[in-house]
Design a protein around this motif. Structure first.
Motif, PDB file in Angstrom:
ATOM      1  N   VAL A 369     -13.065 -32.258   7.155  1.00 24.01           N
ATOM      2  CA  VAL A 369     -13.545 -31.243   6.130  1.00 24.01           C
ATOM      3  C   VAL A 369     -12.443 -30.311   5.834  1.00 24.01           C
ATOM      4  O   VAL A 369     -11.899 -29.643   6.548  1.00 24.01           O
ATOM      5  CB  VAL A 369     -14.912 -30.493   6.669  1.00 24.01           C
ATOM      6  N   PHE A 370     -12.087 -30.092   4.480  1.00 22.75           N
ATOM      7  CA  PHE A 370     -11.027 -29.126   4.015  1.00 22.75           C
ATOM      8  C   PHE A 370     -12.067 -28.000   3.303  1.00 22.75           C
ATOM      9  O   PHE A 370     -12.546 -28.099   2.533  1.00 22.75           O
ATOM     10  CB  PHE A 370     -10.362 -29.938   2.997  1.00 22.75           C
ATOM     11  N   CYS A 371     -11.740 -26.454   3.991  1.00 22.07           N
ATOM     12  CA  CYS A 371     -12.414 -25.273   3.410  1.00 22.07           C
ATOM     13  C   CYS A 371     -11.397 -24.539   2.863  1.00 22.07           C
ATOM     14  O   CYS A 371     -10.192 -24.488   3.345  1.00 22.07           O
ATOM     15  CB  CYS A 371     -13.057 -24.708   4.541  1.00 22.07           C
ATOM     16  N   TRP A 372     -11.587 -23.886   1.837  1.00 24.48           N
ATOM     17  CA  TRP A 372     -10.719 -22.948   1.448  1.00 24.48           C
ATOM     18  C   TRP A 372     -11.329 -21.869   0.548  1.00 24.48           C
ATOM     19  O   TRP A 372     -12.606 -22.036   0.210  1.00 24.48           O
ATOM     20  CB  TRP A 372      -9.727 -23.681   0.365  1.00 24.48           C
ATOM     21  N   ALA A 373     -10.663 -20.899   0.389  1.00 27.54           N
ATOM     22  CA  ALA A 373     -11.230 -19.696  -0.599  1.00 27.54           C
ATOM     23  C   ALA A 373     -10.187 -18.921  -1.327  1.00 27.54           C
ATOM     24  O   ALA A 373      -9.296 -19.877  -1.794  1.00 27.54           O
ATOM     25  CB  ALA A 373     -11.952 -18.588   0.258  1.00 27.54           C
ATOM     26  N   MET A 374     -10.147 -17.799  -1.647  1.00 27.24           N
ATOM     27  CA  MET A 374      -9.308 -17.044  -2.496  1.00 27.24           C
ATOM     28  C   MET A 374      -7.646 -17.276  -2.402  1.00 27.24           C
ATOM     29  O   MET A 374      -6.899 -17.313  -3.023  1.00 27.24           O
ATOM     30  CB  MET A 374      -9.492 -15.450  -2.750  1.00 27.24           C
ATOM     31  N   GLY A 375      -7.425 -17.568  -0.747  1.00 26.88           N
ATOM     32  CA  GLY A 375      -6.051 -17.887  -0.686  1.00 26.88           C
ATOM     33  C   GLY A 375      -5.336 -18.759  -1.322  1.00 26.88           C
ATOM     34  O   GLY A 375      -4.253 -19.010  -1.594  1.00 26.88           O
ATOM     35  N   LEU A 376      -6.287 -19.903  -1.844  1.00 24.27           N
ATOM     36  CA  LEU A 376      -5.746 -20.944  -2.762  1.00 24.27           C
ATOM     37  C   LEU A 376      -5.874 -20.711  -4.106  1.00 24.27           C
ATOM     38  O   LEU A 376      -5.182 -21.280  -4.925  1.00 24.27           O
ATOM     39  CB  LEU A 376      -6.447 -22.211  -2.074  1.00 24.27           C
ATOM     40  N   THR A 377      -6.991 -19.871  -4.443  1.00 28.69           N
ATOM     41  CA  THR A 377      -7.273 -19.833  -5.838  1.00 28.69           C
ATOM     42  C   THR A 377      -6.749 -19.018  -6.825  1.00 28.69           C
ATOM     43  O   THR A 377      -6.861 -19.011  -7.981  1.00 28.69           O
ATOM     44  CB  THR A 377      -8.805 -19.699  -5.971  1.00 28.69           C
ATOM     45  N   GLN A 378      -5.996 -17.898  -6.172  1.00 30.69           N
ATOM     46  CA  GLN A 378      -5.674 -16.732  -7.197  1.00 30.69           C
ATOM     47  C   GLN A 378      -4.088 -16.822  -7.256  1.00 30.69           C
ATOM     48  O   GLN A 378      -3.392 -15.637  -6.792  1.00 30.69           O
ATOM     49  CB  GLN A 378      -5.813 -15.448  -6.536  1.00 30.69           C
ATOM     50  N   HIS A 379      -3.435 -17.645  -7.464  1.00 36.35           N
ATOM     51  CA  HIS A 379      -1.984 -18.072  -7.654  1.00 36.35           C
ATOM     52  C   HIS A 379      -1.720 -18.791  -9.242  1.00 36.35           C
ATOM     53  O   HIS A 379      -2.713 -19.228  -9.677  1.00 36.35           O
ATOM     54  CB  HIS A 379      -1.193 -18.804  -6.691  1.00 36.35           C
ATOM     55  N   ARG A 380      -0.543 -18.587  -9.568  1.00 38.68           N
ATOM     56  CA  ARG A 380      -0.182 -19.329 -11.102  1.00 38.68           C
ATOM     57  C   ARG A 380      -0.407 -20.765 -10.803  1.00 38.68           C
ATOM     58  O   ARG A 380      -0.825 -21.402 -11.589  1.00 38.68           O
ATOM     59  CB  ARG A 380       1.265 -19.009 -11.073  1.00 38.68           C
ATOM     60  N   ASN A 381      -0.257 -21.377  -9.525  1.00 36.41           N
ATOM     61  CA  ASN A 381      -0.385 -22.660  -9.419  1.00 36.41           C
ATOM     62  C   ASN A 381      -1.557 -22.938  -8.499  1.00 36.41           C
ATOM     63  O   ASN A 381      -1.482 -24.162  -7.906  1.00 36.41           O
ATOM     64  CB  ASN A 381       0.993 -23.255  -8.532  1.00 36.41           C
ATOM     65  N   SER A 382      -2.670 -22.313  -8.678  1.00 33.98           N
ATOM     66  CA  SER A 382      -3.628 -22.514  -7.876  1.00 33.98           C
ATOM     67  C   SER A 382      -4.427 -24.132  -8.068  1.00 33.98           C
ATOM     68  O   SER A 382      -4.979 -24.640  -7.345  1.00 33.98           O
ATOM     69  CB  SER A 382      -4.829 -21.389  -8.022  1.00 33.98           C
ATOM     70  N   VAL A 383      -4.729 -24.349  -9.499  1.00 30.14           N
ATOM     71  CA  VAL A 383      -5.259 -25.577  -9.787  1.00 30.14           C
ATOM     72  C   VAL A 383      -4.496 -26.701  -9.396  1.00 30.14           C
ATOM     73  O   VAL A 383      -4.997 -27.527  -8.603  1.00 30.14           O
ATOM     74  CB  VAL A 383      -5.349 -25.684 -11.388  1.00 30.14           C
ATOM     75  N   ALA A 384      -3.108 -26.469  -9.442  1.00 29.27           N
ATOM     76  CA  ALA A 384      -2.243 -27.826  -9.041  1.00 29.27           C
ATOM     77  C   ALA A 384      -2.382 -27.726  -7.352  1.00 29.27           C
ATOM     78  O   ALA A 384      -2.424 -28.882  -6.950  1.00 29.27           O
ATOM     79  CB  ALA A 384      -1.069 -27.582  -9.310  1.00 29.27           C
ATOM     80  N   THR A 385      -2.426 -26.737  -6.635  1.00 29.11           N
ATOM     81  CA  THR A 385      -2.323 -26.708  -5.346  1.00 29.11           C
ATOM     82  C   THR A 385      -4.001 -27.498  -4.778  1.00 29.11           C
ATOM     83  O   THR A 385      -3.906 -28.012  -3.879  1.00 29.11           O
ATOM     84  CB  THR A 385      -2.358 -25.418  -4.847  1.00 29.11           C
ATOM     85  N   ILE A 386      -4.802 -26.958  -5.422  1.00 25.26           N
ATOM     86  CA  ILE A 386      -6.030 -27.471  -5.002  1.00 25.26           C
ATOM     87  C   ILE A 386      -6.219 -28.962  -5.391  1.00 25.26           C
ATOM     88  O   ILE A 386      -6.770 -29.952  -4.585  1.00 25.26           O
ATOM     89  CB  ILE A 386      -7.416 -26.736  -5.724  1.00 25.26           C
ATOM     90  N   LYS A 387      -5.711 -29.288  -6.375  1.00 34.32           N
ATOM     91  CA  LYS A 387      -5.419 -30.751  -6.750  1.00 34.32           C
ATOM     92  C   LYS A 387      -4.814 -31.516  -5.520  1.00 34.32           C
ATOM     93  O   LYS A 387      -5.252 -32.742  -5.349  1.00 34.32           O
ATOM     94  CB  LYS A 387      -4.762 -31.105  -8.089  1.00 34.32           C
ATOM     95  N   GLU A 388      -3.913 -30.815  -5.322  1.00 37.14           N
ATOM     96  CA  GLU A 388      -3.050 -31.590  -3.906  1.00 37.14           C
ATOM     97  C   GLU A 388      -3.784 -31.729  -2.844  1.00 37.14           C
ATOM     98  O   GLU A 388      -3.959 -32.684  -2.005  1.00 37.14           O
ATOM     99  CB  GLU A 388      -1.741 -30.829  -3.644  1.00 37.14           C
TER     100      GLU A 388
END
Length: 791
Positions: A369-388
């Motif tokens: 299970v992969f969990c995440w919150a704002m530490g991934l979503t509030q950067h310029r490249n956030s969409v790309a990071t979550i896609k990875e």
């Protein structure tokens, strides 16, 4: 260009010279969290009211917590005290006996209220009747409900275009209220429906919709319990989603391992003492993270690519799943063949050995299970990071099987439900078609303003009315100076609220505060006992009904306010039965059943204890409603944010005594801070390298590619365990540092976790010359070693 934020300092409600770090504040982490919360609850509610309220919190026959959207256990498996420390604080804030009445507003002119801090404003209590600020007035004064609705309707009907009005929604709005709210707004003629999701998990929604076909997580609470491996990235559950700790404890007891990925070594990632169990009360608690990866801020994309490269190197791929359900795998593999490990190490601040240790844990896990919150979503490249991150899950087939999946953890109690009900500036055509078929009008098809674009529209005069269904817009949005100036340009600002906040003192030419019932209060709208429904982070929908008498006889429900405003504004247009919808929330739920996908028999299903779960094709049947009908591997170029020499990369975050923009108190127990908020956490080596000392007072100056700078003054340096080159400080105090145009590509989410700053002495002086008077700064390097305790 230097742009210091011009708001005056607080007057007398917080004396930052009393701030303490370490010492007693650090030792306070040993107190039980429940004891801390109950003490505060009894102080504001009294013992009887505290018991009646908290024992109904998150219960099948009770009301949903006003805080985070973590799911409840199944009916029949809940504790009598099914709440956490911060949930108890949230209830206390709403169910407090403190009151803000007409006498308060007569005594406090707006100019004086503006000088107060957000904390002081929130501590004054519940607003008891509608209030208006007339054009040119210095005070709010009482107004009747009918006159308030007439005032708003007059402004709305006087606009040149419906698109000159903006209708914001906070994540606490119920499903019933959200549905009639979007119905009213679209019947009025606009899709200007920004919401708090625009500022938090919008990057998640965009990335998931494009890769798996639905912008929601794919796990249940049982999946978390049954996982072999849980990856927690960019998230601090001990403060932001405390009840998640109980789920992690169950997973650990069943043999799961946990990888924690976070710049700060947070207490809630280390050990958990559960006061619901004897081991938690008197024993050592449960060790959580088996591996802690202190990734540099914005290094997550590089980390995920390193992990993917390791999996491919060892052929740890579910080839059957990939062949049957995905597209783009070969291109992704070819891209990862070019991974430069020196670049991965530089971007993450980790060694290759650390990354490969995590990779080995992924390789040997059959259920992750992969969990995440704002530490991934509030950067310029956030969409790309979550896609990875999605790529990692797809490679091992960790979607659509028990004990595995994607788990974005939403930060507000019904932010996911509001989006399900149609609160979105970019609605799908299918939703609008269903709305048209049900109510007989053609909804607007043009996309509306999101949060960032709403501020821009208010700034340049394209919008003239701002209506907020809950929330604290002025303190939530980035670029505080610009946001406040935009609100002041409006002809009318309206806030549907339970308590006073910053947005009430940042007004348009005219302003209204409309006091609303809280979740904890009985709703007798229409002469009957009403209930509402909400949706949690895992797509479970359930009912909520408060036990308390309302704080004032003048309060109205969210549904009542929306339907009454619709009647005042639209009258009999389209023959929408606003009065019937207002009088019986079951009538709303029957309409939801006809419009919202997955909500057939909605009113009947929420009668079940614990409610029901909305369909999720990737989770339920491994079908992916993307444009190509399969899950999509994304080729994401490695993007590393460059930080100049002598600068730090700052992330904004909550204190432990805070939920979103609501500040419960001035302590951050698990980080060792007491009686203050203007602190900046910095690695001790950076403090020395930059010429400062632990405890110095500095201004934070953000630097941007266009040459502009913004200043947030008077922050105390606190040494803290985190990667070299990184820093952290609380919002909303740091929101002025982030330009409105600094946002994530693809989602428009403000880049609150990627702020390049320099530290300078107040007024622009050199390092190491200014120390706050009266502050004891003799404390060691703060490390999160004490166990966190939540219920």
């Amino acid at each position: 260009m230097v742009r210091p934020f011009a708001r005056k300092p607080p007057r007398d409600d917080i004396d930052e010279s009393d701030l303490e770090v370490g010492g007693e504040a650090h030792a306070a982490a040993g107190k039980t969290a429940v004891a801390v919360a109950l003490k505060r609850a009894v102080e504001q509610m009294g013992p009887s009211r505290t018991a009646r309220t908290l024992l109904k919190l998150n219960q099948v026959d009770g009301f949903d917590c006003q805080g985070c959207a973590w799911p409840d256990p199944a009916a029949g498996h809940r504790h009598a005290a099914e709440f956490c420390e911060n949930g108890a604080k949230a209830v206390t804030e709403e169910a407090t006996r403190r009151r803000v009445d007409r006498g308060f507003f007569a005594e406090h002119p707006l100019a004086a209220l503006e000088e107060r801090t957000d904390y002081w404003l929130g501590q004054q209590g519940r607003i008891t009747e509608p209030m208006v600020k007339r054009a040119g007035s210095t005070h709010y004064e009482p107004i009747s409900w009918d006159d308030a609705f007439t005032l708003v309707a007059g402004h709305l009907r006087g606009l040149d275009s419906p698109d000159e009005a903006i209708f914001y929604t906070s994540g606490k709005t119920s499903n019933e209220a959200a549905f009639v709210y979007q119905l009213f707004v679209r019947a009025f003629g606009t899709n200007n429906l920004p919401d708090c999701s625009n500022m938090c998990h919008e990057s998640t929604s965009v990335a998931l919709a494009e890769t798996i076909g639905i912008g929601k997580g794919s796990v249940s609470l049982e999946d978390v319990h049954d996982a072999e491996l849980i990856v927690i990235a960019g998230q601090n559950p001990g403060t932001n989603h405390p009840r998640m700790l109980s789920a992690l404890e169950i997973a650990k007891q069943r043999g799961a391992k946990i990888i924690a990925v976070n710049p700060l070594r947070e207490a809630g990632l280390v050990r958990f003492k559960n006061p619901q169990t004897p081991r938690g009360m008197v024993g050592p608690g449960t060790a959580l993270a088996d591996l802690f990866l202190p990734v540099r801020i914005n290094g997550d994309l590089a980390l995920f690519q390193g992990l993917a490269a390791y999996l491919l190197e060892h052929d740890a791929v579910d080839h059957d799943f990939v062949a049957a359900h995905t597209e783009g795998y070969e291109a992704w593999v070819e891209h990862l063949r070019q991974v430069d490990w020196s670049e991965i190490e530089r971007a993450t601040g980790l060694t290759r050995a650390q990354v490969e240790e995590a990779g080995e844990m992924l390789r040997t896990s059959s259920r992750t299970v992969f969990c995440w919150a704002m530490g991934l979503t509030q950067h310029r490249n956030s969409v790309a990071t979550i896609k990875e991150l999605v790529n990692l899950a797809l490679a091992q087939g960790n979607i659509g099987k028990p004990g595995a999946g994607l788990c974005p953890v939403r930060g507000h109690s019904n932010v996911q439900g509001d989006r399900t009900m149609g609160i979105w500036e970019r609605p799908k055509p299918e939703f609008l078609d269903a709305l048209q078929a049900e109510f007989g009008f053609d909804p607007p098809r043009e996309h509306g303003f999101d949060t960032v674009d709403s501020v821009k529209a208010l700034t340049d005069g394209r919008a003239r009315v701002f209506f907020a269904m809950g929330g604290n817009f002025a303190s939530a949005v980035s670029d505080t100076e610009v946001t406040e100036a935009a609100l002041r340009r409006a002809d009318l600002t309206v806030h549907v609220s339970t308590k006073l906040n910053r947005s009430h003192v940042v007004t348009g030419r005219e302003a209204l505060i409309l006091p609303v019932l809280g979740r904890s209060e009985k709703d007798l709208t229409g002469g009957r006992e009403q209930r509402v429904t909400v949706e949690d982070s895992m797509s479970a929908v359930h009912a909520s009904k408060g036990p308390l008498e309302p704080a004032s006889e003048h309060l109205r429900s969210e549904v009542d306010i929306v339907c009454s405003l619709a009647l005042a504004t639209l009258g009999a247009a389209y023959e929408i039965p606003w009065a019937d919808l207002r009088a019986d929330y079951s009538a709303i739920r029957r309409r939801i059943a006809n419009v919202v996908p997955g909500c057939a028999a909605y009113d009947e299903k929420v009668e079940r204890p614990g409610g029901f779960v909305l369909p999720h094709p990737p989770r339920d049947s491994r079908t992916f409603p993307t444009a190509v009908g399969r899950a999509i591997f994304s080729v994401v170029p490695l993007d590393v944010l460059a930080v100049p020499e002598g600068r730090l990369l700052l992330q904004t975050m909550r204190s432990h005594d805070q939920f979103n923009t609501t500040i419960y108190g001035l302590d951050d127990r698990y980080r060792g801070v007491k009686n203050g908020r203007r602190v900046v956490f910095v690695n001790p080596d950076d403090i020395r390298h930059l010429g400062w000392e632990d405890g110095d007072l500095v201004d934070l100056v953000s630097e941007w590619d266009d040459g502009s700078e913004r200043t947030a003054p008077a922050f105390r340096i606190v040494a803290y365990d985190q990667p070299i080159g990184c820093a952290a400080a609380y919002y909303p105090e740091t929101n002025p540092l982030i330009p409105l145009d600094s946002k994530a590509e693809g989602s428009n989410t403000p880049t609150s976790k990627s702020v390049v700053v320099r530290l300078q002495a107040p007024g622009g002086g050199r390092a190491g010359v200014t120390r706050p008077a009266g502050v004891d700064v003799e404390h060691g390097h703060k490390r999160a070693t004490d166990p966190i305790q939540q219920s």
